[in-house]
Structures are given as C-alpha cells and as structure tokens.
Design a protein around this motif. Structure first.
Motif, PDB file in Angstrom:
ATOM      1  N   SER A 139       0.817  -1.208   0.000  1.00 15.44           N
ATOM      2  CA  SER A 139       0.000   0.000   0.000  1.00 15.44           C
ATOM      3  C   SER A 139       0.851   1.259   0.000  1.00 15.44           C
ATOM      4  O   SER A 139       0.720   2.115  -0.881  1.00 15.44           O
ATOM      5  CB  SER A 139      -0.930   0.003   1.216  1.00 15.44           C
ATOM      6  N   TYR A 140       1.732   1.386   0.970  1.00 16.67           N
ATOM      7  CA  TYR A 140       2.457   2.641   1.153  1.00 16.67           C
ATOM      8  C   TYR A 140       3.726   2.751   0.314  1.00 16.67           C
ATOM      9  O   TYR A 140       4.037   3.826  -0.189  1.00 16.67           O
ATOM     10  CB  TYR A 140       2.773   2.860   2.630  1.00 16.67           C
ATOM     11  N   GLN A 141       4.468   1.665   0.170  1.00 17.27           N
ATOM     12  CA  GLN A 141       5.696   1.756  -0.618  1.00 17.27           C
ATOM     13  C   GLN A 141       5.418   1.591  -2.107  1.00 17.27           C
ATOM     14  O   GLN A 141       5.951   2.318  -2.928  1.00 17.27           O
ATOM     15  CB  GLN A 141       6.715   0.708  -0.176  1.00 17.27           C
ATOM     16  N   GLU A 142       4.558   0.645  -2.457  1.00 15.53           N
ATOM     17  CA  GLU A 142       4.300   0.355  -3.864  1.00 15.53           C
ATOM     18  C   GLU A 142       3.103   1.124  -4.420  1.00 15.53           C
ATOM     19  O   GLU A 142       2.891   1.139  -5.616  1.00 15.53           O
ATOM     20  CB  GLU A 142       4.098  -1.151  -4.061  1.00 15.53           C
ATOM     21  N   GLY A 143       2.288   1.715  -3.534  1.00  9.99           N
ATOM     22  CA  GLY A 143       1.188   2.561  -3.984  1.00  9.99           C
ATOM     23  C   GLY A 143      -0.030   1.839  -4.537  1.00  9.99           C
ATOM     24  O   GLY A 143      -0.767   2.395  -5.343  1.00  9.99           O
ATOM     25  N   HIS A 144      -0.260   0.609  -4.111  1.00 14.01           N
ATOM     26  CA  HIS A 144      -1.401  -0.151  -4.608  1.00 14.01           C
ATOM     27  C   HIS A 144      -2.658   0.113  -3.791  1.00 14.01           C
ATOM     28  O   HIS A 144      -2.593   0.371  -2.590  1.00 14.01           O
ATOM     29  CB  HIS A 144      -1.089  -1.654  -4.596  1.00 14.01           C
ATOM     30  N   SER A 145      -3.799   0.008  -4.456  1.00 14.99           N
ATOM     31  CA  SER A 145      -5.089   0.146  -3.777  1.00 14.99           C
ATOM     32  C   SER A 145      -5.377  -1.134  -2.993  1.00 14.99           C
ATOM     33  O   SER A 145      -4.751  -2.175  -3.230  1.00 14.99           O
ATOM     34  CB  SER A 145      -6.197   0.370  -4.804  1.00 14.99           C
ATOM     35  N   HIS A 146      -6.340  -1.047  -2.113  1.00 12.97           N
ATOM     36  CA  HIS A 146      -6.725  -2.229  -1.331  1.00 12.97           C
ATOM     37  C   HIS A 146      -7.184  -3.352  -2.253  1.00 12.97           C
ATOM     38  O   HIS A 146      -6.849  -4.516  -2.033  1.00 12.97           O
ATOM     39  CB  HIS A 146      -7.830  -1.866  -0.336  1.00 12.97           C
ATOM     40  N   GLY A 147      -7.940  -3.011  -3.279  1.00 16.82           N
ATOM     41  CA  GLY A 147      -8.416  -4.020  -4.236  1.00 16.82           C
ATOM     42  C   GLY A 147      -7.273  -4.696  -4.975  1.00 16.82           C
ATOM     43  O   GLY A 147      -7.294  -5.908  -5.184  1.00 16.82           O
ATOM     44  N   MET A 155      -5.892 -12.397  -0.722  1.00 16.72           N
ATOM     45  CA  MET A 155      -6.533 -12.217   0.579  1.00 16.72           C
ATOM     46  C   MET A 155      -7.872 -11.531   0.341  1.00 16.72           C
ATOM     47  O   MET A 155      -7.980 -10.693  -0.554  1.00 16.72           O
ATOM     48  CB  MET A 155      -5.698 -11.312   1.494  1.00 16.72           C
ATOM     49  N   PRO A 156      -8.876 -11.849   1.147  1.00 18.09           N
ATOM     50  CA  PRO A 156     -10.145 -11.118   1.019  1.00 18.09           C
ATOM     51  C   PRO A 156      -9.914  -9.618   1.243  1.00 18.09           C
ATOM     52  O   PRO A 156      -9.050  -9.219   2.028  1.00 18.09           O
ATOM     53  CB  PRO A 156     -11.016 -11.708   2.125  1.00 18.09           C
ATOM     54  N   LEU A 157     -10.710  -8.797   0.559  1.00 23.94           N
ATOM     55  CA  LEU A 157     -10.569  -7.349   0.646  1.00 23.94           C
ATOM     56  C   LEU A 157     -10.669  -6.865   2.092  1.00 23.94           C
ATOM     57  O   LEU A 157      -9.883  -6.013   2.525  1.00 23.94           O
ATOM     58  CB  LEU A 157     -11.622  -6.657  -0.221  1.00 23.94           C
ATOM     59  N   GLY A 158     -11.603  -7.410   2.844  1.00 18.76           N
ATOM     60  CA  GLY A 158     -11.753  -7.010   4.254  1.00 18.76           C
ATOM     61  C   GLY A 158     -10.514  -7.315   5.075  1.00 18.76           C
ATOM     62  O   GLY A 158     -10.140  -6.546   5.963  1.00 18.76           O
ATOM     63  N   THR A 159      -9.870  -8.432   4.772  1.00 18.33           N
ATOM     64  CA  THR A 159      -8.636  -8.800   5.478  1.00 18.33           C
ATOM     65  C   THR A 159      -7.520  -7.821   5.152  1.00 18.33           C
ATOM     66  O   THR A 159      -6.771  -7.387   6.036  1.00 18.33           O
ATOM     67  CB  THR A 159      -8.219 -10.237   5.101  1.00 18.33           C
ATOM     68  N   VAL A 160      -7.407  -7.441   3.882  1.00 19.32           N
ATOM     69  CA  VAL A 160      -6.393  -6.463   3.468  1.00 19.32           C
ATOM     70  C   VAL A 160      -6.622  -5.148   4.200  1.00 19.32           C
ATOM     71  O   VAL A 160      -5.682  -4.567   4.776  1.00 19.32           O
ATOM     72  CB  VAL A 160      -6.414  -6.258   1.935  1.00 19.32           C
ATOM     73  N   LYS A 161      -7.864  -4.677   4.206  1.00 19.36           N
ATOM     74  CA  LYS A 161      -8.178  -3.421   4.887  1.00 19.36           C
ATOM     75  C   LYS A 161      -7.847  -3.506   6.369  1.00 19.36           C
ATOM     76  O   LYS A 161      -7.275  -2.568   6.948  1.00 19.36           O
ATOM     77  CB  LYS A 161      -9.648  -3.066   4.690  1.00 19.36           C
ATOM     78  N   SER A 162      -8.175  -4.626   6.975  1.00 19.25           N
ATOM     79  CA  SER A 162      -7.892  -4.827   8.399  1.00 19.25           C
ATOM     80  C   SER A 162      -6.385  -4.830   8.665  1.00 19.25           C
ATOM     81  O   SER A 162      -5.910  -4.205   9.614  1.00 19.25           O
ATOM     82  CB  SER A 162      -8.520  -6.142   8.861  1.00 19.25           C
ATOM     83  N   HIS A 163      -5.637  -5.534   7.816  1.00 19.93           N
ATOM     84  CA  HIS A 163      -4.173  -5.573   7.980  1.00 19.93           C
ATOM     85  C   HIS A 163      -3.572  -4.168   7.861  1.00 19.93           C
ATOM     86  O   HIS A 163      -2.692  -3.796   8.634  1.00 19.93           O
ATOM     87  CB  HIS A 163      -3.521  -6.489   6.946  1.00 19.93           C
ATOM     88  N   ILE A 164      -4.045  -3.394   6.907  1.00 17.22           N
ATOM     89  CA  ILE A 164      -3.508  -2.048   6.711  1.00 17.22           C
ATOM     90  C   ILE A 164      -3.894  -1.146   7.878  1.00 17.22           C
ATOM     91  O   ILE A 164      -3.060  -0.396   8.396  1.00 17.22           O
ATOM     92  CB  ILE A 164      -3.953  -1.467   5.356  1.00 17.22           C
ATOM     93  N   THR A 165      -5.134  -1.246   8.320  1.00 20.59           N
ATOM     94  CA  THR A 165      -5.587  -0.419   9.446  1.00 20.59           C
ATOM     95  C   THR A 165      -4.812  -0.761  10.715  1.00 20.59           C
ATOM     96  O   THR A 165      -4.282   0.134  11.390  1.00 20.59           O
ATOM     97  CB  THR A 165      -7.103  -0.616   9.683  1.00 20.59           C
TER      98      THR A 165
END
Length: 182
Positions: A139-147, A155-165
C-alpha cells in the motif's frame, strides 16, 4: 543476424519481453538486470532479511523465466513480475513462519533525511505480523489500492483493509516519537 549488446541495453521493455518469450535468454537477462533492484527491495521490505530477499528474488526471476510464455501482454511485465515475487514470498511464509528481529531490519542503501526514522521504521515493520507487513509495503511503498493488494495476495478485501488499518496503527504508535513527520 544476432542483435548487438546495445540493442538489448537500449531496447524498450516490451520488445525485450517479446524476445524473451521466444526464448532469447539475453533479452531476459536484460529484463532481470533492469528489474532486479526493485524486486530485491520489495522482497526485503516484506521479509526484512537481506539474504532471504536475495534468495527470493532469484527464485522469482527463475519462475518468471520458466513461465514467461504465459505472459499475454508484454507491457504488463512489471506487474506480472511483482505478482510472481509476492507469490514467492507468500509461499515461503506458508512453508515456515519467518522470524524477523530488529537486527535483521538494517536496509543497505536506504537513504532518508532522517536516518533514525528509517531505522526505527524498519524495526517497527519487523514487529508487524508478516501479512500485515506485506499489505503495508504494497500500500504505502508500492502505492497499490486495497483491491489491487487483495488480488495480488489472494486475501479477502476485508482482510487487506484490516491488515492495513491495524498495521498503520501499530506503526503510528511505535513511531509517535517523530510526531507529525511520519
């Protein structure tokens, strides 16, 4: 008539990919030379171990060479190679949980205005669970969206969001000493 070395070193990436898919090893060598630093840095940020990052990068390039004919769009080579690198790292994670320590998190060649911040960020990243660290890096270094991260990591989208949060909150807490500069 064989191509000269300058044709490889100066050729556009899409042409090199096209040549490499036809079995031209020199074209693939040039692709690897151009992308090796980026892939090693990505993998280092994921595993925080220079030696392992080198090994994983080498494995990713070997996989790319073996599967290159499967690449349908030469202009998507970079994204395709990144996917292979991420998959290689995730496979390593599944084989065994990688221990990381603050001592492992010493990035060669990392240059920042605040060397203490860089070192502390590496230590804070090392303290995160591996999948959180991967999502943060993408997300932060490579600049990718959650999707995009969800698609890359499967990984499921919700899991990605949770990991980032959760990972971001942990990093903010550990780097609070730097105030608003983080």
């Amino acid at each position: 008539m064989p191509l000269s070395a300058s044709h490889y070193s100066e050729g556009p990436e899409a042409l090199l990919v096209d040549l490499a898919t036809r079995g031209d090893a020199r074209a693939f060598e040039e692709l690897a030379r151009r992308r090796q630093s980026w892939i090693r840095q990505l993998l280092w940020r994921c595993c925080l171990n220079e030696s392992l990052a080198e090994d994983l990068a080498q494995e990713a390039f070997l996989t790319a060479w073996r599967k290159l004919r499967q690449l349908q769009e030469p202009d998507k080579f970079a994204a395709w190679l990144k996917q292979i690198a991420i998959t290689t790292w995730l496979q390593q994670q599944r084989k065994k949980e990688l221990p990381t320590t603050a001592e492992d998190a010493a990035s060669p060649g990392t240059i920042t205005d605040q060397p203490g911040l860089s070192r502390d960020l590496d230590r804070a990243l090392a303290a995160l669970p591996a999948e959180q660290r991967l999502c943060i890096v993408l997300s932060y270094q490579e600049g990718h969206s959650h999707g995009e991260i969800s698609a890359m990591t499967r990984m499921p989208l919700g899991t990605v969001k949770s990991h980032i949060t959760r990972g971001s909150a942990a990093l903010r807490e550990q780097l609070a000493i730097y105030g608003n500069s983080t």
